[in-house]
Design a protein around this motif. Structure first.
Motif, PDB file in Angstrom:
ATOM      1  N   GLU A 155      42.734  39.529  50.157  1.00 61.13           N
ATOM      2  CA  GLU A 155      41.600  39.258  49.260  1.00 61.13           C
ATOM      3  C   GLU A 155      40.414  40.148  49.629  1.00 61.13           C
ATOM      4  N   LYS A 156      40.117  40.225  50.907  1.00 61.35           N
ATOM      5  CA  LYS A 156      39.009  41.049  51.380  1.00 61.35           C
ATOM      6  C   LYS A 156      39.266  42.528  51.123  1.00 61.35           C
ATOM      7  N   LYS A 157      40.497  42.974  51.368  1.00 56.11           N
ATOM      8  CA  LYS A 157      40.861  44.376  51.162  1.00 56.11           C
ATOM      9  C   LYS A 157      40.708  44.777  49.696  1.00 56.11           C
ATOM     10  N   LEU A 158      41.218  43.953  48.793  1.00 51.80           N
ATOM     11  CA  LEU A 158      41.149  44.276  47.369  1.00 51.80           C
ATOM     12  C   LEU A 158      39.713  44.239  46.852  1.00 51.80           C
ATOM     13  N   GLU A 159      38.927  43.299  47.340  1.00 45.64           N
ATOM     14  CA  GLU A 159      37.535  43.209  46.902  1.00 45.64           C
ATOM     15  C   GLU A 159      36.749  44.445  47.323  1.00 45.64           C
ATOM     16  N   GLU A 160      37.094  45.006  48.457  1.00 40.48           N
ATOM     17  CA  GLU A 160      36.410  46.204  48.942  1.00 40.48           C
ATOM     18  C   GLU A 160      36.855  47.463  48.216  1.00 40.48           C
ATOM     19  N   GLU A 161      38.099  47.493  47.739  1.00 40.89           N
ATOM     20  CA  GLU A 161      38.664  48.736  47.203  1.00 40.89           C
ATOM     21  C   GLU A 161      38.637  48.836  45.682  1.00 40.89           C
ATOM     22  N   LEU A 162      38.795  47.734  44.965  1.00 36.35           N
ATOM     23  CA  LEU A 162      38.982  47.800  43.518  1.00 36.35           C
ATOM     24  C   LEU A 162      37.664  47.896  42.762  1.00 36.35           C
ATOM     25  N   GLU A 163      37.771  48.467  41.562  1.00 35.94           N
ATOM     26  CA  GLU A 163      36.615  48.533  40.664  1.00 35.94           C
ATOM     27  C   GLU A 163      36.436  47.187  39.964  1.00 35.94           C
ATOM     28  N   CYS A 164      35.270  47.028  39.330  1.00 34.07           N
ATOM     29  CA  CYS A 164      34.939  45.745  38.700  1.00 34.07           C
ATOM     30  C   CYS A 164      35.850  45.400  37.521  1.00 34.07           C
ATOM     31  N   ASN A 165      36.476  46.421  36.906  1.00 30.80           N
ATOM     32  CA  ASN A 165      37.316  46.151  35.736  1.00 30.80           C
ATOM     33  C   ASN A 165      38.751  45.808  36.111  1.00 30.80           C
ATOM     34  N   ALA A 166      39.007  45.618  37.387  1.00 35.96           N
ATOM     35  CA  ALA A 166      40.376  45.330  37.839  1.00 35.96           C
ATOM     36  C   ALA A 166      40.736  43.864  37.634  1.00 35.96           C
ATOM     37  N   ARG A 167      42.015  43.632  37.389  1.00 38.61           N
ATOM     38  CA  ARG A 167      42.553  42.271  37.330  1.00 38.61           C
ATOM     39  C   ARG A 167      43.651  42.146  38.381  1.00 38.61           C
TER      40      ARG A 167
ATOM     41  N   LEU B  77      38.066  40.750  38.642  1.00 43.75           N
ATOM     42  CA  LEU B  77      37.192  41.023  39.774  1.00 43.75           C
ATOM     43  C   LEU B  77      35.718  41.036  39.387  1.00 43.75           C
ATOM     44  N   LYS B  78      35.424  41.345  38.133  1.00 43.25           N
ATOM     45  CA  LYS B  78      34.017  41.364  37.718  1.00 43.25           C
ATOM     46  C   LYS B  78      33.400  39.973  37.798  1.00 43.25           C
ATOM     47  N   HIS B  79      34.220  38.929  37.643  1.00 41.19           N
ATOM     48  CA  HIS B  79      33.718  37.568  37.770  1.00 41.19           C
ATOM     49  C   HIS B  79      33.669  37.146  39.236  1.00 41.19           C
ATOM     50  N   SER B  80      34.721  37.483  39.979  1.00 43.42           N
ATOM     51  CA  SER B  80      34.764  37.101  41.382  1.00 43.42           C
ATOM     52  C   SER B  80      33.678  37.788  42.191  1.00 43.42           C
ATOM     53  N   ARG B  81      33.357  39.006  41.804  1.00 43.75           N
ATOM     54  CA  ARG B  81      32.380  39.783  42.559  1.00 43.75           C
ATOM     55  C   ARG B  81      30.976  39.640  41.979  1.00 43.75           C
TER      56      ARG B  81
END
Length: 220
Positions: free
Chosen positions: A160-172, A201-205
């Motif tokens: 979860e931490k890895k993906l939040e750091e690497e992915l763009e906001c438009n990712a699912r 991710l745009k909602h989670s972040r």
């Protein structure tokens, strides 16, 4: 008679020597055969056993037909690149490729990767799929818009931490079998082991909130 006895005495050891040599040759052949079989079994079994010896155990459990359909449901109205983390025998990647995605799978087991490539070729989607032999912790997923994860509870917090750091906001991110511990899913479908959770991710972040807070400077 004495000469005959001496002749027989000379012949017997020679025959025994021949028999011993034959038995020795057969013994070497059997030993070589058994040794070769053990080496082959070790080569085949090692990729399956090695993941279980790692800090986080990721056993190969094939996705069910219901799981595949639930994943595809979560990908409706989505496009772009897709990655399956721990792609196994490639069935999720292949199913996504048939829906028009440029799909990639990362899998640590080389035998499964080679089998996935064969299946993609057999199903006619090898041009839209790629499979890599790699440890997921050593790969960056920053350029993927759609991420599918078949994980285990022990790995989900770190992933979860890895993906939040690497992915763009438009990712699912689509999680199968086990949800992420902190994120709240935007969509859920399926029951039991076939349950699938989708996280935008745009909602989670909180990307939307941040974008509203940024206002352009007015020209003086």
């Amino acid at each position: 008679p004495g000469a005959m006895s001496q002749a027989l005495a000379k012949e017997v050891p020679q025959e025994e020597g021949k028999d011993g040599s034959r038995r020795s040759s057969w013994g070497l052949l059997v030993t070589a055969g058994v040794g070769g079989t053990l080496v082959a079994l070790y080569a085949v079994a090692t990729p399956f056993v090695t993941p279980a010896l790692r800090k986080v155990c990721l056993p190969f459990v094939p996705a069910t037909a219901a799981q595949i359909q639930n994943v595809l449901k979560m990908l409706e109205n989505r496009s772009g690149s897709l990655v399956d983390i721990g792609s196994g025998d490639g069935r999720i990647v292949i199913a996504a490729a048939k829906k028009g995605f440029q799909a990639v799978g990362y899998e640590l087991n080389p035998w499964l990767v080679w089998y996935s490539r064969y299946r993609a070729w057999r199903d006619g989607v090898h041009q839209n799929t790629k499979f890599y032999i790699s440890d997921l912790w050593k790969v960056s997923f920053s350029h993927y818009r759609n991420v599918v994860v078949f994980g285990v509870p022990q790995m989900m917090p770190q992933l979860e931490k890895k993906l939040e750091e690497e992915l763009e906001c438009n990712a699912r991110i689509i999680a199968c079998r086990f949800p992420f511990p902190c994120w709240i899913p935007d969509h859920t479908t399926g029951e039991g082991i076939d349950t699938v959770w989708a996280y935008d991710l745009k909602h989670s972040r909180g990307c939307e909130t941040k974008s509203l807070e940024i206002t352009p400077e007015k020209e003086s």
